[in-house]
Design an enzyme around this catalytic site. Structure first.
Site, PDB file in Angstrom:
ATOM      1  N   ASP A   1       0.870  -1.165   0.000  1.00  0.00           N
ATOM      2  CA  ASP A   1       0.000   0.000   0.000  1.00  0.00           C
ATOM      3  C   ASP A   1       0.916   1.226   0.000  1.00  0.00           C
ATOM      4  O   ASP A   1       2.103   1.128   0.351  1.00  0.00           O
ATOM      5  CB  ASP A   1      -0.890  -0.038   1.244  1.00  0.00           C
ATOM      6  CG  ASP A   1      -1.855   1.128   1.306  1.00  0.00           C
ATOM      7  OD1 ASP A   1      -2.272   1.614   0.240  1.00  0.00           O
ATOM      8  OD2 ASP A   1      -2.191   1.554   2.424  1.00  0.00           O
TER       9      ASP A   1
ATOM     10  N   ASP B   1      -0.210   4.971   1.096  1.00  0.00           N
ATOM     11  CA  ASP B   1      -0.467   5.866   2.230  1.00  0.00           C
ATOM     12  C   ASP B   1      -0.416   5.125   3.555  1.00  0.00           C
ATOM     13  O   ASP B   1      -1.034   4.072   3.726  1.00  0.00           O
ATOM     14  CB  ASP B   1      -1.836   6.528   2.069  1.00  0.00           C
ATOM     15  CG  ASP B   1      -1.875   7.472   0.886  1.00  0.00           C
ATOM     16  OD1 ASP B   1      -1.005   8.358   0.819  1.00  0.00           O
ATOM     17  OD2 ASP B   1      -2.758   7.310   0.027  1.00  0.00           O
TER      18      ASP B   1
END
Length: 451
Positions: free
Chosen positions: A26, A28
């Site tokens: 991922d 963020d």
């Protein structure tokens, strides 16, 4: 139940990165970390301003200084829309703590509202099928605040309830309708079109002063990502639209960030990415164009939307393995951990900053944003703090971590400090087992006291 792609050494299972063909991330709050004290405050102020300006809420409540209720803000809380309550639940749906607006309920009041067993049927259903609260019928009754983007919504929701109660002048409010307004405020902030238009409050603030909010990756983490790319097929899956993702990735990883991944997926709309069949969309710069198949995907490119099944076909071609072993590293426990673990054959590593903020056994390292991540009022992210056994006091979130990830770390630095062959002790979900072993570098202090 956690799935182990790791080796057995003697009688002990171990987890190591070198056992995987593909490693994904991922963006963020995983690779791109934020200065949370500044960011969460800014997010709250944008939400509050919107609720006063567009929805007519009383500024006396919404525009109080954020710091006045700093301890109220906590990741992982649930919003009970109709009652105007904020709750913390155990893994089985038991209401450990609750507030009405910003006023915390006594033990007696919790029982009066949720019954002698302190069970809310909606919370129980949520623990049994967490995707139901994402897009299913439960989403009309409850909202889980899963990451640092929606975490300040707890305080905005609670203060808005206080505002409604004040306007009622002591009369009972049967059903609260605050959440749709708070949800509109979140859409106002984060709707993907806002970035290019420089609207919504959140994006303009980040663009005008990214150093105030974004933490640059260390050279150690960047070197580790390059090493991974040289040994494995690496991929990035982010919910951010391509323009915002490119902005944050450039700021935290540098101009050449795309060279760290074999393929990048933006606006993935997790958790649906892992469960659905939405096609990949080709990009022309930052603009979405035509849908494509897995056979059309090329190494080094960025795509929008898509689904895990098609990405897996790309990974098969890239690795020349019929069933490549895949690992995904993320922070959102439902989108990035529970869903890929439950619905695909992809293993996961959870990144939870509260692990260092709350303190680990034998560690004296202090998280720079502990003031926003630790709540004395709500208590630990991992443990409800009651009496009894280890299992009886786990929050839902610590159960997800233990059941659906191989290991849990506070940041990528913990992984980057070791070579790819390093052996970690993964979570072993068995009766009477020492479940804390998968936390790395050590167990949360709040759980250790129960063992």
């Amino acid at each position: 139940m956690a799935k182990f792609s790791s080796l057995n050494v003697g009688d002990a299972k171990v987890f190591r990165l070198s056992d995987y063909d593909c490693v994904g991330f991922d963006l963020d709050n995983t690779i791109c970390r934020y200065k949370l004290s500044s960011m969460v405050k800014m997010e709250y102020e944008v939400i509050a301003d919107y609720l006063v300006r567009e929805k007519g809420y009383n500024p006396e409540y919404l525009l109080k200084p954020f710091e006045a209720n700093l301890d109220f803000v906590k990741k992982g809380l649930l919003l009970d829309f109709a009652r105007g309550n904020v709750v913390q639940i155990r893994f089985d749906g038991y209401i450990a703590k609750a507030s009405h607006g910003t006023r915390f309920l006594s033990e007696k009041e919790i029982i009066e509202v949720y019954g002698p067993n302190r069970k809310w049927d909606v919370a129980e259903k949520f623990t049994q099928n967490m995707l139901e609260a994402w897009n299913g019928p439960l989403s009309e009754k409850v909202r889980t605040l899963l990451d640092y983007f929606d975490m300040p919504a707890s305080l905005a929701f609670a203060r808005a309830v206080d505002s409604v109660d004040a306007a009622a002048e002591g009369k009972s409010v049967e059903t609260y309708t605050v959440w749709p307004d708070v949800h509109d405020a979140l859409l106002y902030m984060f709707k993907r079109e806002r970035f290019s238009l420089n609207e919504g409050g959140y994006f303009p603030a980040l663009k005008s002063d990214p150093d105030q909010y974004i933490i640059k990756c260390s050279n150690n983490v960047l070197s580790w990502l390059r090493l991974l790319k040289s040994k494995k097929v690496t991929f990035l899956i982010t919910g951010s639209h391509v323009d915002f993702a490119s902005f944050t990735a450039t700021h935290c990883m540098g101009e050449d960030w795309r060279n760290l991944f074999d393929v990048v997926v933006c606006y993935a709309r997790k958790p649906g990415f892992f469960t659905g069949v939405r096609p990949f969309i080709a990009l022309d710069g930052f603009e979405e164009r035509d849908s494509i198949t897995a056979a059309d995907m090329k190494p080094g490119n960025i795509y929008s939307q898509g689904n895990w099944q098609d990405l897996q076909q790309f990974l098969k071609m890239a690795t020349k393995e019929e069933t490549p072993k895949c690992l995904y590293v993320g922070d959102n426990l439902i989108q990035d951990i529970y869903t890929p673990s439950e619905y695909t054959r992809c293993d996961t590593v959870s990144v939870v900053e509260e692990l260092s903020a709350e303190g680990m056994v034998g560690s004296h390292k202090k998280h720079s944003d502990s003031q926003i991540l630790v709540s004395d009022t709500w208590g630990s992210y991992f443990c409800c703090g009651g009496k009894g056994s280890f299992d009886a006091n786990c929050t839902l979130w610590s159960k997800i971590i233990q059941n659906h990830s191989q290991i849990c770390v506070p940041d990528l630095e913990c992984l980057a400090n070791h070579n790819l062959d390093h052996c970690y002790s993964p979570f072993v979900v068995e009766e009477d087992s020492c479940k804390q072993m998968g936390y790395y570098p050590s167990c949360p202090a709040s759980l250790a006291v129960l063992l």
